[in-house]
Write a protein that holds these residues in place. Sequence first.
Motif, mmCIF file in Angstrom:
data_model
loop_
_atom_site.group_PDB
_atom_site.id
_atom_site.type_symbol
_atom_site.label_atom_id
_atom_site.label_comp_id
_atom_site.label_asym_id
_atom_site.label_seq_id
_atom_site.Cartn_x
_atom_site.Cartn_y
_atom_site.Cartn_z
ATOM 1 N N LEU A 180 17.212 -1.972 -10.791
ATOM 2 C CA LEU A 180 17.127 -0.831 -11.706
ATOM 3 C C LEU A 180 18.420 -0.032 -11.695
ATOM 4 C CD1 LEU A 180 13.652 0.604 -10.572
ATOM 5 C CD2 LEU A 180 14.100 -0.717 -12.660
ATOM 6 N N ALA A 181 18.776 0.492 -12.863
ATOM 7 C CA ALA A 181 19.764 1.568 -12.937
ATOM 8 C C ALA A 181 18.976 2.860 -13.125
ATOM 9 C CB ALA A 181 20.712 1.332 -14.105
ATOM 10 N N VAL A 182 19.629 3.997 -12.903
ATOM 11 C CA VAL A 182 18.928 5.276 -13.017
ATOM 12 C C VAL A 182 19.751 6.186 -13.927
ATOM 13 C CG1 VAL A 182 17.980 7.248 -11.753
ATOM 14 C CG2 VAL A 182 17.983 4.982 -10.688
ATOM 15 N N LEU A 183 19.087 6.734 -14.943
ATOM 16 C CA LEU A 183 19.772 7.595 -15.910
ATOM 17 C C LEU A 183 19.253 9.027 -15.787
ATOM 18 C CD1 LEU A 183 21.669 7.932 -18.328
ATOM 19 C CD2 LEU A 183 19.773 7.280 -19.815
ATOM 20 N N LEU A 184 20.201 9.958 -15.598
ATOM 21 C CA LEU A 184 19.852 11.366 -15.467
ATOM 22 C C LEU A 184 20.354 12.109 -16.691
ATOM 23 C CD1 LEU A 184 20.045 10.204 -12.556
ATOM 24 C CD2 LEU A 184 20.765 12.435 -11.805
ATOM 25 N N ALA A 185 19.580 13.055 -17.161
ATOM 26 C CA ALA A 185 20.000 13.879 -18.292
ATOM 27 C C ALA A 185 19.657 15.326 -17.993
ATOM 28 C CB ALA A 185 19.308 13.416 -19.568
ATOM 29 N N SER A 186 20.648 16.186 -18.160
ATOM 30 C CA SER A 186 20.426 17.612 -17.903
ATOM 31 C C SER A 186 21.464 18.413 -18.676
ATOM 32 C CB SER A 186 20.557 17.876 -16.399
ATOM 33 O OG SER A 186 20.458 19.253 -16.109
#
Length: 272
Positions: free
Chosen positions: A188-194
Amino acid sequence: MRCTVLSDGYFSYPAAWFFPNAEPGELAAALESRRLSHDSIVSPYTCLLIETGRHVVLVDTGAGPGLTTGGAIGARLEMCGIRPRDVDTVVLTHAHPDHIGGAVDERGRPAFPNARYVISEAECEFWNGPRPALRDTRLPGEVKAAMLETARRCLQTLRHQLESIDGESGIVPGVRAIPAYGHTPGHLAVLLASEGEQLLNLGDAAAHPLHLEHPDWHNGFDHAAARAVLTRRCLLDRATREGMHVMAFHFPFPSMGRVSPRDGGWQWSPGW
Ligand SMILES: [Zn+2]
């Protein structure tokens, strides 16, 4: 959302393990131009702490007890004022020992007692299956055997806290897991948005900045190298298109930077 990169340690690997299909002359020139050793690659282990205000999330757990140059994640979290019981979510990009080893403590218990451990279903099924095929990884037999033993032992220990996901999934608000198969069957890759910014944690979709400049160079730890190359290109295209910050577990600490297209690959620019 507050993100902190935490160094679990590092390990030195034979360079050939990292770039098994690179043309030797080209690899030597690439290493030479960076004044890097031709024999060994010093590879950092960088975990990501995410504090959202409501959740404390750790992406990957490092090598855990037993590696003299790694296993520092607990001490690093303590420096951030985080106790093991404060972590409510652990995301495991995959079950290789440098990512899952720290999920179990030296007494053989889950290192983060209150956490849900998120991992892909495909990853669990692969390692728990009757005969996990590691034939495509280009590594010595004893390394493969150690990888298998660690993955199975850790997954067994964590079984009551595991949450397996299938496909792209929200983990906590602002944090999504993205299928990035190839390095392992359920990587898995992990995508953060803020606040209008995005950070893409590649996990091991690239293990060294040279894998960006030469995206077709395999990593000996890849379970399905051709698929891993496609995944890498896809993630980096997306990061470029959407102007994301990028992080990669094994890149030089603090393992954070930007990517931009260059000569058919990507250039790595460290920094925020
Ligand atoms: Zn790794």
